[in-house]
Design an enzyme around this catalytic site. Structure first.
Site, PDB file in Angstrom:
ATOM      1  N   ALA A  12       0.790  -1.304  -0.009  1.00 32.92           N
ATOM      2  CA  ALA A  12      -0.007  -0.073  -0.022  1.00 32.92           C
ATOM      3  C   ALA A  12       0.817   1.448  -0.043  1.00 32.92           C
ATOM      4  CB  ALA A  12      -0.864   0.008   1.258  1.00 32.92           C
ATOM      5  N   ARG A  23       5.743  10.373 -10.942  1.00 32.19           N
ATOM      6  CA  ARG A  23       4.845  11.367 -11.507  1.00 32.19           C
ATOM      7  C   ARG A  23       5.642  12.922 -11.145  1.00 32.19           C
ATOM      8  NH1 ARG A  23       0.703   8.488  -9.546  1.00 32.19           N
ATOM      9  NH2 ARG A  23       0.284   9.664  -7.703  1.00 32.19           N
ATOM     10  N   GLU A  34      10.644  -5.788  -2.254  1.00 36.70           N
ATOM     11  CA  GLU A  34       9.594  -6.570  -1.544  1.00 36.70           C
ATOM     12  C   GLU A  34       9.825  -7.800  -1.093  1.00 36.70           C
ATOM     13  OE1 GLU A  34       6.434  -5.862  -0.260  1.00 36.70           O
ATOM     14  OE2 GLU A  34       6.758  -8.073   0.310  1.00 36.70           O
ATOM     15  N   ALA A  42      -4.140  -6.338  -2.911  1.00 33.53           N
ATOM     16  CA  ALA A  42      -5.130  -5.599  -1.979  1.00 33.53           C
ATOM     17  C   ALA A  42      -5.243  -6.308  -0.753  1.00 33.53           C
ATOM     18  CB  ALA A  42      -6.539  -5.441  -2.845  1.00 33.53           C
ATOM     19  N   CYS A  44      -6.707  -5.654   2.029  1.00 30.49           N
ATOM     20  CA  CYS A  44      -8.290  -5.492   2.394  1.00 30.49           C
ATOM     21  C   CYS A  44      -9.088  -6.165   1.454  1.00 30.49           C
ATOM     22  CB  CYS A  44      -8.547  -3.696   2.274  1.00 30.49           C
ATOM     23  SG  CYS A  44      -7.232  -2.743   2.768  1.00 30.49           S
TER      24      CYS A  44
HETATM   25  P1  FAD Z   1       1.737  -3.146   3.734  1.00 26.77           P
HETATM   26  O1  FAD Z   1       0.685  -2.838   2.650  1.00 26.77           O
HETATM   27  O2  FAD Z   1       1.379  -4.383   4.680  1.00 26.77           O
HETATM   28  O3  FAD Z   1       2.939  -3.357   2.994  1.00 26.77           O
HETATM   29  C1  FAD Z   1       4.369  -3.669   3.812  1.00 26.77           C
HETATM   30  C2  FAD Z   1       5.129  -4.738   2.955  1.00 26.77           C
HETATM   31  O4  FAD Z   1       6.523  -4.561   3.189  1.00 26.77           O
HETATM   32  C3  FAD Z   1       4.966  -5.986   2.973  1.00 26.77           C
HETATM   33  O5  FAD Z   1       4.434  -6.623   1.650  1.00 26.77           O
HETATM   34  C4  FAD Z   1       6.128  -6.694   3.479  1.00 26.77           C
HETATM   35  O6  FAD Z   1       6.406  -8.013   2.891  1.00 26.77           O
HETATM   36  C5  FAD Z   1       7.209  -5.725   3.135  1.00 26.77           C
HETATM   37  N1  FAD Z   1       8.341  -5.727   3.783  1.00 26.77           N
HETATM   38  C6  FAD Z   1       8.376  -5.754   5.178  1.00 26.77           C
HETATM   39  N2  FAD Z   1       9.865  -5.596   5.515  1.00 26.77           N
HETATM   40  C7  FAD Z   1      10.306  -5.705   4.332  1.00 26.77           C
HETATM   41  C8  FAD Z   1      11.737  -5.792   4.137  1.00 26.77           C
HETATM   42  N3  FAD Z   1      12.905  -5.696   5.312  1.00 26.77           N
HETATM   43  N4  FAD Z   1      12.246  -5.742   2.954  1.00 26.77           N
HETATM   44  C9  FAD Z   1      11.393  -5.727   1.811  1.00 26.77           C
HETATM   45  N5  FAD Z   1      10.276  -5.829   1.905  1.00 26.77           N
HETATM   46  C10 FAD Z   1       9.606  -5.507   3.343  1.00 26.77           C
HETATM   47  N6  FAD Z   1      -7.113  -1.011   6.134  1.00 26.77           N
HETATM   48  C11 FAD Z   1      -8.035  -0.250   5.679  1.00 26.77           C
HETATM   49  O7  FAD Z   1      -7.883   1.032   5.875  1.00 26.77           O
HETATM   50  N7  FAD Z   1      -9.246  -0.699   5.368  1.00 26.77           N
HETATM   51  C12 FAD Z   1      -9.513  -2.025   5.186  1.00 26.77           C
HETATM   52  O8  FAD Z   1     -10.891  -2.416   4.921  1.00 26.77           O
HETATM   53  C13 FAD Z   1      -8.476  -2.921   5.654  1.00 26.77           C
HETATM   54  N8  FAD Z   1      -8.694  -4.395   5.638  1.00 26.77           N
HETATM   55  C14 FAD Z   1      -7.659  -5.040   5.742  1.00 26.77           C
HETATM   56  C15 FAD Z   1      -7.867  -6.386   5.763  1.00 26.77           C
HETATM   57  C16 FAD Z   1      -6.731  -7.411   6.012  1.00 26.77           C
HETATM   58  C17 FAD Z   1      -6.891  -8.858   5.779  1.00 26.77           C
HETATM   59  C18 FAD Z   1      -5.381  -6.716   6.388  1.00 26.77           C
HETATM   60  C19 FAD Z   1      -4.246  -7.551   6.402  1.00 26.77           C
HETATM   61  C20 FAD Z   1      -5.351  -5.443   6.114  1.00 26.77           C
HETATM   62  C21 FAD Z   1      -6.261  -4.712   6.422  1.00 26.77           C
HETATM   63  N9  FAD Z   1      -6.446  -3.298   6.210  1.00 26.77           N
HETATM   64  C22 FAD Z   1      -7.202  -2.267   6.156  1.00 26.77           C
HETATM   65  C23 FAD Z   1      -4.989  -2.561   6.832  1.00 26.77           C
HETATM   66  C24 FAD Z   1      -4.051  -2.378   5.441  1.00 26.77           C
HETATM   67  O9  FAD Z   1      -4.094  -3.354   4.533  1.00 26.77           O
HETATM   68  C25 FAD Z   1      -2.822  -1.640   5.813  1.00 26.77           C
HETATM   69  O10 FAD Z   1      -3.144  -0.626   6.865  1.00 26.77           O
HETATM   70  C26 FAD Z   1      -2.019  -1.221   4.842  1.00 26.77           C
HETATM   71  O11 FAD Z   1      -1.821  -2.512   3.871  1.00 26.77           O
HETATM   72  C27 FAD Z   1      -0.683  -0.570   5.220  1.00 26.77           C
HETATM   73  O12 FAD Z   1       0.232  -0.360   4.106  1.00 26.77           O
HETATM   74  P2  FAD Z   1       1.724  -0.442   4.285  1.00 26.77           P
HETATM   75  O13 FAD Z   1       2.401  -0.426   3.087  1.00 26.77           O
HETATM   76  O14 FAD Z   1       2.255   0.308   5.655  1.00 26.77           O
HETATM   77  O15 FAD Z   1       2.126  -2.061   4.660  1.00 26.77           O
END
Ligand code: FAD
Length: 554
Positions: A12, A23, A34, A42, A44
């Site tokens: 995300a 952009r 990753e 997705a 979510c």
């Molecule tokens: P993520 O999207 O989790 O991405 C982090 C990525 O970093 C992961 O893919 C991981 O593998 C990678 N990573 C970690 N450490 C390393 C490393 N050292 N080197 C390389 N890669 C690494 N939020 C909402 O607002 N509404 C919803 O309806 C909702 N539903 C959800 C349903 C589910 C089942 C889940 C699991 C989450 C949901 N969320 C929802 C929460 C939302 O998905 C997260 O808040 C959001 O994805 C956070 O984004 P992020 O980029 O911080 O982390």
């Protein structure tokens, strides 16, 4: 030389940052690492693939490595884990998880988007083959494989937060017998107990077994868990289990690199998403941000913030100047046709912060009552005492919850008062709303209290008075006889609202009167009648008998 931007985490926050950086700067060299096999999926949407609402797995991939390269000229390296950051030399060490080799990558600007890690309790057999978590596509694939191979008939979901609840719906739709166990005394911990009780009640009515104040003590079985024992001693036979007891920020890279960690335990960033090192940005679930209402630091991990923060960090890393204003914790969940949503401060949060607040409840039809299929929308507002500033809102119902919570979120963002809500010019046509939208009605109910047009007490305050032993209260129930037959507060006087003018002499004029109805509207009308007819100490029980029963059994 083009600017080199390295991004860690490709979902995300990371993917949003990469796309925005491109952009902003067409010439930048952008690389995204990753550790998992996919980018930009997705999270979510995962529960909705399990439920069968989303039929094609491919739909869960917002971007693929190839499509991202073609559209944004971003090099995505999957199965590559960044293992350390060398801030002095501005480079990261990356382990290729396929061949195990570690290599270095230089950066001018680094964006961390490593997300959060699911909390897994240290219980024996937690690694059993039928105990799952759900955070990414691989987790979902494992669950689907088990469902297809073993056709389980029952599931225990451990944890009643929003993901747990979405999974209740998903597995119930697949025909499994669903049990949910939650350590707290309510599901949806981000809401107040009285509002969350609507969900619990709804689930129980639909055959879901809900265990509150009951955590998991032991998983029984070796390769496959067959029975789960709860702290209460309850033993629940089950064919599978999912753990969804929350997440914690994934900060190990940032912490090891000496970046400042905030009081919430997540990475500190300023409003430009810069960490304590101006060449390193951080976004999403790993970071804390400013709460728009309290102006304090808060950690609220949601996709809505991660993608906005990613956009800000991506722009700034590529030479732009954007800021992220903060969070309200606006969130929504649907479970078996009931929807619950919240924004801003809940009552328990306002209380913990020592805020001088009051609460107001209202209950209105989701659209015009006379147009088919209207359903009740229950709204709770938390309001600053004295000036009427809206601090938070919670909405529960079957229809139109999403639109109302977003109006409240916009009101909070703009610092509106409950009197402003009374005046909002919102869209109306019978299939969508009423001439007085539920948001306007909620504003009126809260403003009436603020202007002291009615004295009001909450069911909680009444219970506290009773518990303190010197209540001296006289309860007046103004509902219909049929409603009273279904339950009432003991020792109440029953006078239906329409009979009140003719029967008010039956009431004791000296003793304090608490008037209640189902949800607070008819009792408000009754308090207006009584107080204008010489009754000096009359209070409306806001939220009515519904909230009374949600705060304890009568
Ligand atoms: P993520 O999207 O989790 O991405 C982090 C990525 O970093 C992961 O893919 C991981 O593998 C990678 N990573 C970690 N450490 C390393 C490393 N050292 N080197 C390389 N890669 C690494 N939020 C909402 O607002 N509404 C919803 O309806 C909702 N539903 C959800 C349903 C589910 C089942 C889940 C699991 C989450 C949901 N969320 C929802 C929460 C939302 O998905 C997260 O808040 C959001 O994805 C956070 O984004 P992020 O980029 O911080 O982390």
């Amino acid at each position: 030389m083009p600017r080199k931007i390295v991004i860690v985490g490709g979902v995300a926050g990371g993917a949003s940052a990469a796309a925005k950086a491109r952009r902003q700067d067409e010439n930048a060299d952008i690389v995204m690492f990753e550790k998992g096999p996919y980018i930009s999926f997705a999270n979510c949407g995962l529960p909705y693939f399990i439920s069968g609402d989303i039929k094609e797995r491919e739909k869960l991939f917002v971007q693929t490595v190839d499509a991202f390269r073609k559209r944004f000229n971003v090099e995505s390296k999957v199965n590559c884990e960044v293992v350390s950051i060398d801030r002095a030399n501005k480079e990261v060490a990356v382990r290729d998880l396929i061949n195990g080799k570690v290599f270095k990558e230089r950066y001018d600007k680094l964006i961390l988007a490593t997300g959060a890690t699911p909390i897994v309790p240290p219980i024996p057999s937690i690694d059993a083959k039928n105990v799952f978590k759900l955070q990414n596509i691989s987790d979902m694939d494992e669950i689907m494989e088990y469902l297809n191979a073993r056709s389980p008939k029952s599931i225990l979901i451990i944890g009643g937060g929003s993901i747990g609840l979405e999974l209740v719906e998903a597995f119930a739709k697949r025909g499994l017998k669903v049990t949910i166990a939650e350590l707290l005394d309510q599901v949806m911990p981000s809401m107040d107990t009285d509002m969350a009780s609507f969900i619990t009640e709804h689930l129980r009515e639909r055959g879901v077994s809900v265990h509150l104040k009951d955590g998991v003590k032991a998983l029984r079985g070796e390769e496959f868990v067959q029975e789960i024992e709860l702290n209460s001693g309850a033993r629940i036979p089950t064919d599978m289990a999912i753990i969804s007891i929350g997440v914690r920020p994934n900060i190990y890279l940032a912490r090891d690199a000496g970046l400042h960690i905030g009081k919430t335990g997540a990475v500190w960033v300023n409003e430009r998403q810069e960490t304590s090192d101006p060449n390193i940005y951080a976004v999403g679930d790993m970071t804390e941000s400013t709460h728009i209402v309290t102006k304090k630091r808060a950690w609220i991990p949601l996709a809505t913030s991660a993608t906005k923060q990613g956009r800000v960090a991506g722009a700034n890393a590529a030479g732009g100047n954007k800021v992220f204003k903060g969070v309200l914790g606006t969130s929504i969940v649907r479970v078996m046709n009931i929807t619950a949503a919240r924004t801003g401060l809940s009552e328990k949060e306002a209380k913990a912060l020592g805020t001088d607040y009051y609460v107001s409840y209202s209950n209105s039809p989701s659209h015009a009552n006379y147009y088919p299929d209207a359903s009740a929308l229950f709204i709770k507002l938390v309001v600053e005492r004295g000036n009427g500033r809206l601090l938070g809102a919670q909405v529960v119902g079957e229809e139109g919850v999403d639109k109302r919570i977003d109006v409240f979120a916009s009101a909070l963002y703009s610092g509106l008062t409950v009197m402003d809500l009374e005046d909002l010019d919102l869209a109306y046509s019978p299939p969508y709303s009423s001439a007085r939208d539920p948001v306007v009605i909620a504003g009126m109910a809260a403003s009436n209290i603020l202007r002291e047009e009615t004295e009001s007490v909450t069911p909680n305050e009444v219970r506290e008075r009773i518990a303190s032993g010197n209540s001296g209260l006289q309860f007046l129930d103004v509902r219909t006889g049929e409603e009273v037959d279904e339950g009432y507060i003991s020792d109440m006087k029953h006078i239906p609202l329409d009979d009140l003018r003719g029967r008010m002499d039956e009431l004791d004029r000296i003793r304090e009167i608490i008037v209640y109805c189902k949800s607070g509207l008819r009792s408000y009308l009754a308090t207006r009648i009584l107080s204008q007819r010489g009754f000096r100490d009359v209070k409306n029980m806001s939220g009515g008998y519904i909230i009374w029963t949600h705060q304890g059994e009568e």
